[in-house]
Design a protein around this motif. Structure first.
Motif, PDB file in Angstrom:
ATOM      1  N   GLY A 129       0.823  -1.208   0.000  1.00 18.86           N
ATOM      2  CA  GLY A 129       0.000   0.000   0.000  1.00 18.86           C
ATOM      3  C   GLY A 129       0.854   1.254   0.000  1.00 18.86           C
ATOM      4  O   GLY A 129       0.557   2.227  -0.709  1.00 18.86           O
ATOM      5  N   SER A 130       1.930   1.220   0.784  1.00 13.43           N
ATOM      6  CA  SER A 130       2.827   2.381   0.844  1.00 13.43           C
ATOM      7  C   SER A 130       3.399   2.712  -0.533  1.00 13.43           C
ATOM      8  O   SER A 130       3.397   3.870  -0.952  1.00 13.43           O
ATOM      9  N   PHE A 131       3.879   1.681  -1.213  1.00 15.25           N
ATOM     10  CA  PHE A 131       4.433   1.903  -2.554  1.00 15.25           C
ATOM     11  C   PHE A 131       3.373   2.458  -3.502  1.00 15.25           C
ATOM     12  O   PHE A 131       3.651   3.346  -4.308  1.00 15.25           O
ATOM     13  N   PHE A 132       2.156   1.921  -3.403  1.00 16.07           N
ATOM     14  CA  PHE A 132       1.086   2.381  -4.301  1.00 16.07           C
ATOM     15  C   PHE A 132       0.820   3.874  -4.093  1.00 16.07           C
ATOM     16  O   PHE A 132       0.720   4.630  -5.062  1.00 16.07           O
ATOM     17  N   TYR A 133       0.734   4.281  -2.847  1.00 14.06           N
ATOM     18  CA  TYR A 133       0.507   5.701  -2.553  1.00 14.06           C
ATOM     19  C   TYR A 133       1.686   6.568  -3.006  1.00 14.06           C
ATOM     20  O   TYR A 133       1.494   7.675  -3.514  1.00 14.06           O
ATOM     21  N   VAL A 134       2.903   6.060  -2.807  1.00 14.47           N
ATOM     22  CA  VAL A 134       4.092   6.828  -3.224  1.00 14.47           C
ATOM     23  C   VAL A 134       4.103   6.999  -4.737  1.00 14.47           C
ATOM     24  O   VAL A 134       4.309   8.105  -5.248  1.00 14.47           O
ATOM     25  N   THR A 136       1.592   6.795  -6.968  1.00 12.03           N
ATOM     26  CA  THR A 136       0.506   7.651  -7.458  1.00 12.03           C
ATOM     27  C   THR A 136       0.666   9.084  -6.956  1.00 12.03           C
ATOM     28  O   THR A 136       0.340  10.034  -7.671  1.00 12.03           O
ATOM     29  N   GLY A 137       1.200   9.231  -5.748  1.00  6.92           N
ATOM     30  CA  GLY A 137       1.419  10.579  -5.212  1.00  6.92           C
ATOM     31  C   GLY A 137       2.518  11.328  -5.952  1.00  6.92           C
ATOM     32  O   GLY A 137       2.362  12.505  -6.279  1.00  6.92           O
ATOM     33  N   LEU A 138       3.641  10.644  -6.226  1.00  9.21           N
ATOM     34  CA  LEU A 138       4.727  11.271  -6.985  1.00  9.21           C
ATOM     35  C   LEU A 138       4.261  11.646  -8.392  1.00  9.21           C
ATOM     36  O   LEU A 138       4.568  12.731  -8.889  1.00  9.21           O
ATOM     37  N   HIS A 139       3.521  10.750  -9.009  1.00 11.89           N
ATOM     38  CA  HIS A 139       3.013  11.072 -10.347  1.00 11.89           C
ATOM     39  C   HIS A 139       2.019  12.231 -10.267  1.00 11.89           C
ATOM     40  O   HIS A 139       2.041  13.127 -11.120  1.00 11.89           O
ATOM     41  N   GLY A 140       1.178  12.222  -9.250  1.00  8.23           N
ATOM     42  CA  GLY A 140       0.233  13.328  -9.066  1.00  8.23           C
ATOM     43  C   GLY A 140       0.946  14.655  -8.896  1.00  8.23           C
ATOM     44  O   GLY A 140       0.531  15.684  -9.455  1.00  8.23           O
TER      45      GLY A 140
END
Length: 195
Positions: A129-134, A136-140
């Protein structure tokens, strides 16, 4: 006389390879983004192989947001073609549509995060989950920077500073926007494949 002509021929300046400094900076920036995400995806694969990995289904809204971003890339290219033809009405519409779709993509990503939380996938907890948020967050974050670049281009378009004889700003904007689209598609396929 022949020696003088020979000297003139020998002394003609040679053509140098040159690149627009702004485009060069853009390409350096794109390479640094590629390196950032390459390191992150490598870390993801290494950590995943260690075990203790929560598998979860990616919320459907990420599929829809991917389609929105692809369409925004098409509208950005539409804007570029309109600028080349001095079709100012189409250019204004196309760049405005691109901006609106970029904002819609960000909103959909946020909604996807809410769906993840509802499925008990959090930033803190399991590394998957942490990687997924990182990711998508970095791309965002980069999409936000792309929207800022788009705003500057939008302003120039509405001041008639972008046209067939002045394409640099729209070229830089289009290159960055297409890059962000391709980067998202890479991340999306990566996360679907290795989740």
């Amino acid at each position: 006389m022949e020696n003088i002509q020979q000297l003139k021929v020998d002394k003609e300046p040679q053509e140098t390879l040159a690149m627009d400094p702004m485009k060069f900076i853009l390409w350096l920036f794109l390479v640094s983004i590629i390196m950032l995400f390459a390191s992150q995806t490598s870390a993801y694969l290494v950590r995943r192989a260690e075990g203790n990995w929560l598998e979860f289904e990616m919320p459907k809204i990420f599929w829809y947001s991917s389609a929105v971003l692809v369409i925004s890339s098409l509208s950005m290219q539409w804007a570029y073609f309109a600028a080349k033809k001095d079709d100012f009405k189409t250019l204004k519409i196309a760049i405005s549509v691109t901006f609106a779709l970029g904002m819609a993509f960000l909103w959909m990503q946020f909604e996807g995060w809410k769906d993840l939380v509802a499925a008990n996938v959090y930033f803190v907890g399991n590394p998957s989950g942490s990687f997924f948020y990182v990711f998508t967050g970095l791309h965002g974050f980069h999409i936000i920077s792309g929207l800022i670049v788009l705003l500057f281009a939008w302003r120039a378009v509405f001041r008639f500073k972008v046209h067939s004889k002045s394409l640099r700003q729209i070229q830089i904007c289009a290159t960055y926007w297409h890059f962000l689209d391709l980067l998202w598609l890479y991340l999306f396929v990566f996360l679907l494949t290795f989740n």
